[in-house]
Design an enzyme around this catalytic site. Structure first.
Site, PDB file in Angstrom:
ATOM      1  N   PRO A 122       0.887  -1.467   0.039  1.00 22.86           N
ATOM      2  CA  PRO A 122       0.007  -0.042  -0.099  1.00 22.86           C
ATOM      3  C   PRO A 122       0.874   1.288   0.052  1.00 22.86           C
ATOM      4  O   PRO A 122       1.868   1.341   0.663  1.00 22.86           O
ATOM      5  CB  PRO A 122      -0.781   0.071   1.351  1.00 22.86           C
ATOM      6  CG  PRO A 122      -0.767  -1.488   1.659  1.00 22.86           C
ATOM      7  CD  PRO A 122       0.619  -2.009   1.182  1.00 22.86           C
ATOM      8  N   ARG A 141      12.381  -3.741  -8.180  1.00 26.67           N
ATOM      9  CA  ARG A 141      11.000  -3.509  -8.386  1.00 26.67           C
ATOM     10  C   ARG A 141      10.562  -3.056  -9.751  1.00 26.67           C
ATOM     11  O   ARG A 141      11.880  -2.881 -10.485  1.00 26.67           O
ATOM     12  CB  ARG A 141      10.661  -2.149  -7.515  1.00 26.67           C
ATOM     13  CG  ARG A 141      10.802  -2.470  -5.836  1.00 26.67           C
ATOM     14  CD  ARG A 141       9.869  -3.430  -5.566  1.00 26.67           C
ATOM     15  NE  ARG A 141       8.485  -2.943  -5.575  1.00 26.67           N
ATOM     16  CZ  ARG A 141       7.967  -2.065  -4.592  1.00 26.67           C
ATOM     17  NH1 ARG A 141       8.352  -1.596  -3.624  1.00 26.67           N
ATOM     18  NH2 ARG A 141       6.509  -1.869  -5.012  1.00 26.67           N
TER      19      ARG A 141
END
Length: 268
Positions: free
Chosen positions: A2, A257
């Site tokens: 989140p 990432r």
């Protein structure tokens, strides 16, 4: 994981539903041993800083929660139901209850420990006390790519993969541009834009970054279908045409990432 707007939404929700009165706090899973110390205390305030959530209680300190990759809160009105799954922390107030599952951190901290966490974080665009110049000091002194710096929580708190990719696209900044090559005018524009985007995310509960002229009902394209929701320019759109120039969206891994950008709109 989140992003910051989610934690600020949670802080506002918990402030509204639980603050100002004693809260029943338990750990059905048994892994939050300090729950008994918090149980029955008054929740004074809930706040977020970046990706960290703090519940401040009278006379005992603060519960610190970091959701990590898998943590979630589920909310419901009373009456309370039996726990389902591995519930790390349960809070029960006057009208609602909430269960926390799968966080990276759930711990009781002293005020000094809370301050230490905040001190090692960069400015949070969603906080009124944020000082964007602190972030730029680090960015302008670094050879590291701006894409990596925006994800460094010690530089900027609360920004994750989606906001990172979309912010760079919206300002035509190449992801691999060294931080020290980012001029202060561009940074000021990026910060202002980021504040607006993240505040919108708090209001609506999703990340929307596409300008009105590029929305599906205007361009005739199909709406985005993705579990993250919201309309975006480049995030998770590898190989799809750029909504501005039509070039296929590029992808690579950076520091473990996924990174997305348009090679034409964000030239090296």
């Amino acid at each position: 994981m989140p992003e910051g707007h989610t934690l600020h939404r949670l802080a506002r929700l918990h402030q509204r539903r639980f603050a100002g009165a004693p809260v029943e706090v338990t750990s059905p899973q048994g892994k939050f041993a300090e729950a008994s110390e918090v149980d029955g205390r008054v929740l004074v305030r809930a706040e977020a800083y970046g990706k960290h959530l703090f519940h401040h209680y009278t006379g005992v300190g603060s519960v610190h929660v970091h959701l990590g990759l898998y943590g979630t809160f589920t909310e419901a009105k009373l009456p309370v139901l039996a726990p389902v799954g591995q519930v790390r922390m349960r809070m029960v107030g006057g009208t609602h209850w909430t269960d926390l599952r799968g966080p990276t951190r759930c711990e009781l901290l002293t005020p000094d420990q809370v301050d230490a966490i905040k001190a090692r974080l960069g400015p949070d665009p969603l906080r009124r006390d944020a000082k964007p110049e602190r972030a730029y000091e680090k960015i302008s002194a670094s050879r590291t790519s701006i894409a990596a710096l925006l994800m460094d929580q010690s530089v900027l708190a609360g920004v994750g993969n989606v906001y990172r990719a979309e912010l760079l696209f919206r300002h035509g900044v190449a992801p691999m541009l060294p931080g020290r090559s980012l001029d202060p005018v561009t940074w000021k524009e990026m910060w202002t834009d980021l504040v607006a985007l993240m505040r919108h995310g708090v209001r609506v509960g999703r990340i929307d970054t596409v300008a009105d002229e590029h929305l599906p009902h205007v361009t005739g394209r199909a709406p985005r279908e993705d579990r993250h929701g919201g309309e975006v320019y480049v995030y998770r759109r590898t190989g799809q045409p750029c909504l501005v120039c039509g070039t296929p969206i590029a992808h690579r891994e950076l520091a473990g990432r996924n990174l997305y950008w348009c090679p034409v709109c964000q030239p090296e």
